[in-house]
Enzyme design. Sequence first.
Site, PDB file in Angstrom:
ATOM      1  N   ARG A   1     -15.160  -5.826  -0.188  1.00 18.78           N
ATOM      2  CA  ARG A   1     -14.460  -5.431   1.050  1.00 18.78           C
ATOM      3  C   ARG A   1     -13.953  -3.986   0.939  1.00 18.78           C
ATOM      4  NH1 ARG A   1      -8.966  -4.614   2.419  1.00 18.78           N
ATOM      5  NH2 ARG A   1      -8.490  -4.987   4.603  1.00 18.78           N
TER       6      ARG A   1
ATOM      7  N   THR B   1       0.865  -1.196   0.000  1.00 19.88           N
ATOM      8  CA  THR B   1       0.000   0.000   0.000  1.00 19.88           C
ATOM      9  C   THR B   1       0.899   1.244   0.000  1.00 19.88           C
ATOM     10  OG1 THR B   1      -1.790  -1.094   1.144  1.00 19.88           O
ATOM     11  CG2 THR B   1      -1.609   1.269   1.532  1.00 19.88           C
TER      12      THR B   1
HETATM   13  N1  ASP Z   1      -4.414  -1.403   4.881  1.00 15.18           N
HETATM   14  C1  ASP Z   1      -4.657  -2.018   3.594  1.00 15.18           C
HETATM   15  C2  ASP Z   1      -6.026  -2.683   3.631  1.00 15.18           C
HETATM   16  O1  ASP Z   1      -6.333  -3.364   4.601  1.00 15.18           O
HETATM   17  C3  ASP Z   1      -3.606  -3.018   3.210  1.00 15.18           C
HETATM   18  C4  ASP Z   1      -2.176  -2.641   3.473  1.00 15.18           C
HETATM   19  O2  ASP Z   1      -1.892  -1.544   3.949  1.00 15.18           O
HETATM   20  O3  ASP Z   1      -1.285  -3.467   3.175  1.00 15.18           O
HETATM   21  O4  ASP Z   1      -6.764  -2.563   2.698  1.00 15.18           O
END
Ligand code: ASP
Length: 311
Positions: A208, A181
């Site tokens: 989601r 991310t």
């Molecule tokens: N926080 C992000 C999510 O849950 C994923 C990540 O940061 O790796 O969509």
Amino acid sequence: MKEFRPRAIVIHGGSGNVDMTDPYDAYNLKTKLEALAKIVRNGWEELSAGKTSLDVVTNTIVRLEDAEPFNAGYGSSIGIDAKGKPLVALDASIMIKEGDIYRFGGVTGITNMQNPILVARAVLDQQPNILHGEGANDLAAKIAKQYKKPILDNKDLMTEFKWHKFQEFQEQQKESTEGGTVGVVVFDGTRLVAGTSTGGITGKLHGRTGDSCIPGAGTFADTIGGASATGFGEAIMIYGSTRKAIELLKEGLTPQEAADAVAAELRDSYNGNGGIIIANNEGEIGVATNTNHMPNAYMTNNMSDPVVRAK
Ligand code: ASP
């Protein structure tokens, strides 16, 4: 005379537990660091040329979304659609506080273009809110046209690396933990802006929504500081990582102390893997994660070269 305020940019490329014995993961981390080194310089140049923090955050996240190694835009983690078929669905957000007004733009479930941050920015500019599904994708199509970006077939967002991760997930139900991310916080000497963009988690269920498009969870900005969080979204949303970080700044903690406290509390009280980046209105930076990696980079006025680190 206007008071001198230092400028700062800090960016992350996702918190995760990278298995350095896996050649795919090791290569992916290396390419993330190379991309961050270049992209933090691009952002700093824009900031030095007088671009606003809103524009620098937007443009920097676009570059990260366009870069292959990150779990944002092109190269995002692959989830499933309503029929169980592979689908990339993107979340992003951007936030600023101007005067007494907080403005937040968020989108979730973008499937037809590579730069959800441009759509989130349009939401912030036009009608601060969070858009999902069909409405978000309709706006994405308009934004793609405006910025002369292609309307993509969903499979055009998938890379070989993320396909490999998706297959591992399907065969072994092995969750992908390498992160990826992206998030950016910028202080232009006047205003703080934070933004975050993600493809979510490999194998995520159709529909989601993660933390990255939720104010106070993945992204938060106030006049004292801004923050972008990454990691296990379900825990970050319950904890409110970025909101907590800004509250800690208001209590007098430095950005680094606040980042350390948030990463530790996310792990200890919410069983959440994750990290956070913070910048405050003095141009100070905080970076912390409770995972083994969170590639990040930053640059401020009193530095001649950016710092680029794997954690
Ligand atoms: N926080 C992000 C999510 O849950 C994923 C990540 O940061 O790796 O969509």
